[in-house]
Design an enzyme around this catalytic site. Structure first.
Site, PDB file in Angstrom:
ATOM      1  N   ASP A   1       0.828  -1.213   0.000  1.00 24.46           N
ATOM      2  CA  ASP A   1       0.000   0.000   0.000  1.00 24.46           C
ATOM      3  C   ASP A   1       0.860   1.259   0.000  1.00 24.46           C
ATOM      4  O   ASP A   1       0.667   2.162   0.823  1.00 24.46           O
ATOM      5  CB  ASP A   1      -0.939   0.016   1.226  1.00 24.46           C
ATOM      6  CG  ASP A   1      -1.820  -1.223   1.312  1.00 24.46           C
ATOM      7  OD1 ASP A   1      -2.158  -1.768   0.253  1.00 24.46           O
ATOM      8  OD2 ASP A   1      -2.166  -1.630   2.429  1.00 24.46           O
TER       9      ASP A   1
ATOM     10  N   GLU B   1     -11.167   1.169  -3.949  1.00 22.36           N
ATOM     11  CA  GLU B   1     -10.478   1.545  -2.709  1.00 22.36           C
ATOM     12  C   GLU B   1      -9.200   2.294  -3.036  1.00 22.36           C
ATOM     13  O   GLU B   1      -8.919   2.579  -4.200  1.00 22.36           O
ATOM     14  CB  GLU B   1     -10.175   0.297  -1.877  1.00 22.36           C
ATOM     15  CG  GLU B   1      -9.306  -0.717  -2.617  1.00 22.36           C
ATOM     16  CD  GLU B   1      -9.201  -2.068  -1.922  1.00 22.36           C
ATOM     17  OE1 GLU B   1      -9.929  -2.310  -0.943  1.00 22.36           O
ATOM     18  OE2 GLU B   1      -8.394  -2.883  -2.380  1.00 22.36           O
TER      19      GLU B   1
HETATM   20  C1  6LW Z   1      -5.988  -1.872   1.941  1.00 20.74           C
HETATM   21  C2  6LW Z   1      -6.613  -1.861   0.614  1.00 20.74           C
HETATM   22  C3  6LW Z   1      -5.812  -2.900  -0.001  1.00 20.74           C
HETATM   23  O1  6LW Z   1      -6.648  -1.159   2.906  1.00 20.74           O
HETATM   24  O2  6LW Z   1      -5.577  -3.863   0.920  1.00 20.74           O
HETATM   25  O3  6LW Z   1      -4.536  -3.500  -1.804  1.00 20.74           O
HETATM   26  C4  6LW Z   1      -5.973  -3.356   2.170  1.00 20.74           C
HETATM   27  N1  6LW Z   1      -5.339  -2.776  -1.169  1.00 20.74           N
HETATM   28  O4  6LW Z   1      -6.535  -0.670  -0.056  1.00 20.74           O
HETATM   29  C5  6LW Z   1      -5.013  -3.765   3.221  1.00 20.74           C
HETATM   30  O5  6LW Z   1      -3.707  -3.489   2.813  1.00 20.74           O
END
Ligand code: 6LW
Length: 508
Positions: free
Chosen positions: A24, A180
């Site tokens: 991340d 996200e």
């Molecule tokens: C994070 C989300 C994700 O909050 O995995 O790959 C989750 N993306 O954005 C945990 O790292």
């Protein structure tokens, strides 16, 4: 606007630029310096901060959340709970870090004048809902906080107060799961909303939309996803969760997470989600991401490798643990100290074992697929039990430990918990060793990603291998979750002393 970002010098750089469990990534630039922050989940201290002058070579300079008052991880914090997905920004002469503690405190904001620390006490954000918070400032100083989903609320970053209600901005591609990791930027005439979608597994990808204001409306890029390796025959998989930055020559770059699966079907990745770098060009006001490969043409600017090679050995001569060391949920100084026996790390057991959330443990990330880890342990002096582990979580770990006059190898795989082998301990302190070796070529669809060899050294240095175990059981595809392997020293009873710890990359 069309900016070409890669030089034709013939030199190259290697991806991942930050190997091992550094997921991340969020990046910002301050003058000639670049800083990057990552998720840290159940580990303490949390949120590693790395520094680079060239985007290619990175050095960890700290952990933003290194005080219990900043990072509260209750003893029952689940593995892969705790700290999720930060955003790191430089604004108004200060560094800003916004992050979610999913194990209690929710969204939190921190500031620092030096990203190496100290970072402030947390500003709580009770009005910000959703994970993966981003912060961005409008030209008039208005601050917008955007979270997974993807929604947005106005925020006073000095007090944590929010204004109005959360507005839904965009949900990514119709039918795609998990929009996200939003990041919002003003670039040229547009505001860009970068997101991840498809989930952080093989379907992961990066998409973007643009609008004339930070609040939208946002028009999706016709070429979305602008980066994905879903369904591709590629050594780097799960590519997504990206952030954008401008290089020293005005070129644009993306940092993102990806994984390197090994073995047969379905492919197992064991180092966690790692940080990659890829060039970006702008065509007709949209970013076009270059091919992401293990080796890429070097950027046009002079690369600046760190003056000293990375420190992989620790003799425990320093008063405080170095920045790469991480523990589980807490690290009380009295349980983990170099002051009790100078030149040694002393671990005092709190009662838990590697199978429990609350264990005395200090480790570092596995960053190379092939590596050798050794530590000299003296368990007798403190009448303790402890050793050297390679860990994914409480239910998935291998260890070689000294206990009751025996050196023994233990394997915990889900509900199975077995002593695989044991031998009488040689006299005096003993060197414990763990070595990982990737599977060379995969002709068998059932083969695992690597083997994990565990044992000890005789006083003359001869390695006594007690067990060689299939590495697939310490992979994310088996264990689940968001982390990667960590090698660590631990104590499960009494007090255990460690003279040194040596991590030796063998290749990669
Ligand atoms: C994070 C989300 C994700 O909050 O995995 O790959 C989750 N993306 O954005 C945990 O790292």
């Amino acid at each position: 606007m069309r900016v070409t970002s890669v030089s034709e010098t013939g030199t190259t750089f290697s991806n991942p630029v930050i190997p091992g469990f550094y997921p991340d990534p969020s990046i910002c630039r301050a003058g000639d310096d670049y800083y990057l922050a990552c998720s840290s989940f159940e580990y303490f201290p949390g949120v590693p901060i790395l520094h680079s002058r060239d985007l290619v070579h990175w050095t960890q300079i700290g952990n933003a959340l290194d005080r219990p008052s900043q990072l509260r991880l209750p003893p029952d914090t689940a593995s892969s709970g705790g700290i999720y997905a930060p955003t790191l920004r430089h604004h108004d002469g200060r560094f800003w870090l916004i992050v979610t503690n999913v194990s209690g405190d929710g969204n939190l904001l921190f500031t620092a004048t030096d990203p190496g620390g100290p970072w402030s006490e947390p500003i709580r954000l009770p009005g910000v809902h959703g994970i993966d918070p981003d912060i961005a400032w409008d030209d008039d100083g208005t601050c917008w906080c955007t979270t997974a989903g993807v929604g947005q609320i106005r925020l006073d970053p000095h007090t944590g107060e929010t204004f109005g209600t959360r507005r839904q901005l965009w949900s990514g591609a119709p039918g795609a799961k998990a929009p996200e990791a939003p990041h919002l930027y003003r670039i040229g005439d547009y505001w860009y909303l970068l997101i991840a979608e498809g989930g952080t597994e093989r379907g992961h990808g990066v998409s973007i939309a643009r609008g004339r204001t930070p609040t939208g409306p946002f028009e999706p890029c016709p070429a979305n996803p602008i980066l994905t390796h879903r369904g591709a025959d590629h050594p780097i998989q799960n590519t997504g969760h990206a952030d954008l930055v401008q290089g020293p020559d005005g070129s644009w770059w993306m940092v993102l997470l990806g994984v390197r699966p090994g073995g047969g079907t379905p492919g197992w990745h064991v180092l966690g989600r790692e940080t990659y770098l890829v060039p970006v060009e702008w065509v007709d006001g949209w970013p076009v991401v270059g091919d992401l490969s293990p080796v890429l043409p070097a950027p046009s600017w002079p690369l600046q490798p760190p003056a000293a090679p990375p420190q992989h050995r620790d003799d425990f001569d320093a008063p405080e643990p170095a920045v790469q060391w991480i523990s589980l949920r807490q690290r009380p100084a009295e349980d983990c100290t170099t002051k009790q026996r100078p030149g040694w790390l002393t671990l005092r057991a709190r009662g838990g074992s590697l199978d429990d959330a609350d264990v005395t443990f200090m480790g570092r990330r596995q960053q190379h697929r092939s590596c050798r880890v050794r530590t000299l342990v003296d368990a007798a002096a403190g009448q303790g039990d402890g050793g050297l582990a390679v860990r994914l979580d409480e239910s998935h770990h291998y260890s070689v430990e000294v206990t009751s006059g025996q050196v023994r190898v233990r394997a915990r795989i889900g509900p199975l918990n077995t002593v695989v082998a044991s031998r009488p301990t040689p006299p005096g302190p003993v060197v414990l060793r763990v070595e990982t070796t990737p599977v060379a070529t995969v002709n068998d669809p059932r083969s695992g990603p690597d083997s994990v060899s565990l044992g000890f050294e005789e006083p003359d240095g001869t390695f006594v291998e007690l067990a060689s175990l299939d590495g697939r059981y310490l992979s994310t595809e088996v264990a689940g979750g968001f982390t990667g392997r960590v090698f660590g020293m631990y104590a499960t009873a009494g007090t255990v002393h460690f003279d040194w710890f040596d991590y030796e990359p063998l290749e990669d």
